[in-house]
Design an enzyme around this catalytic site. Structure first.
Site: not given
Length: 301
Positions: A214, A256
């Site tokens: 990510e 997040h």
């Protein structure tokens, strides 16, 4: 390590079992056939949740059941103390669901865990699955955990949702999973991406490792260095999400996993991985092709 603990262990210990999430996911674990030996919630000792005995402390639960693995649903303000308590009670592994844990308290808890040789996965982890053996937490939610077919592809993901999605795709494509691990997307993970890959690669059934990365941090670059150093010799297929985010302002939150000034861009991560021989995928279609390249023999499916 994880396969051994689930195959030979006396069952799981659930911290925060009396809370809403703890009750719900304990029910799902029980329904899937996972043995939950004990729960821990301070002040609720002597009660039961779905027939599972609840203790006031981890030490009391371990003394009564011998559990060596914990799934923690302790709320953010209590999660760090829960990790320290579990480590001090002698547990070998604890998986942590909570996120937004105060960072300074979390880092102190990780120091305690390392001092007691306790492996921490999380925070923000959905859990770990060893198909055909058991699961810690509830990757995939309340759907039957048997949908994770046993096989030779290890999965390590910073995203919990993508960990389960990839396991489903791997099964659909005709392969199976040895170990699926959600390490969480937070920058202060108890188990880093590299450590997660090493753990999964060490499983006796693993023949290739599928990694999902990510934006934020430089964990994928560190993984590339570990591959270059020969620490991981199995084939690795990697997909790093967020290429479009490279053009966004550094301080802009990205889900997040917020961007940070010291982290590598997605393009830099992909380049570092490709340079050391990792098969880098831009799509799930590429993942399937790379798996076929890494695991050509039917015996390794």
């Amino acid at each position: 390590m994880i396969r051994r603990l689930l195959e030979a262990g006396p069952g799981l210990l659930v911290q925060g079992i009396t809370g809403r999430q703890g009750q719900l996911e304990t029910r799902w674990m029980l329904d899937s056939g996972v043995k939950v030996a004990a729960g821990v919630t301070p002040g609720k000792g002597g009660s039961e949740v779905h027939g599972v005995p609840v203790f006031d402390t981890v030490a009391a639960a371990v003394a009564a059941t011998g559990a060596q693995v914990a799934m923690s649903y302790a709320p953010p303000q209590a999660a760090a103390d829960a990790v320290a308590e579990a480590a001090q009670a002698g547990l070998e592994l604890i998986v942590v669901s909570s996120e937004n844990i105060p960072r300074h308290r979390w880092l102190r808890a990780l120091d305690v865990a390392r001092a007691h040789n306790c492996r921490v996965i999380g925070p923000n982890s959905q859990g770990v699955v060893v198909p055909g053996v058991g699961r810690i937490g509830c990757p995939g939610g309340n759907e039957p955990w048997q949908r994770f077919a046993a096989g030779s592809v290890g999965i390590v993901s910073r995203s919990g949702g993508m960990a389960s999605e990839l396991a489903m795709l791997v099964r659909t494509w005709g392969w199976g999973t040895s170990v699926q691990m959600s390490i969480g997307g937070m920058p202060t993970a108890g188990t880093t991406l590299t450590e997660g890959v090493e753990l999964v690669a060490g499983d006796p059934l693993t023949r290739a490792v599928l990694v999902f990365g990510e934006p934020s941090s430089s964990q994928e670059v560190v993984l590339a260095r570990a591959v270059a150093d020969g620490r991981i010799e199995l084939p690795i297929i990697a997909m790093v999400a967020g290429r479009a985010g490279d053009s966004l302002p550094t301080a802009l939150p990205f889900g997040h996993a917020p961007r940070d000034a010291d982290g590598a861009t997605v393009q830099e991560k992909c380049a570092a991985l490709a340079d050391v021989g990792v098969l880098v995928a831009r799509s799930t279609h590429d993942i399937r092709a790379h798996l076929a390249e890494a695991l050509p023999a039917a015996a390794f499916r």
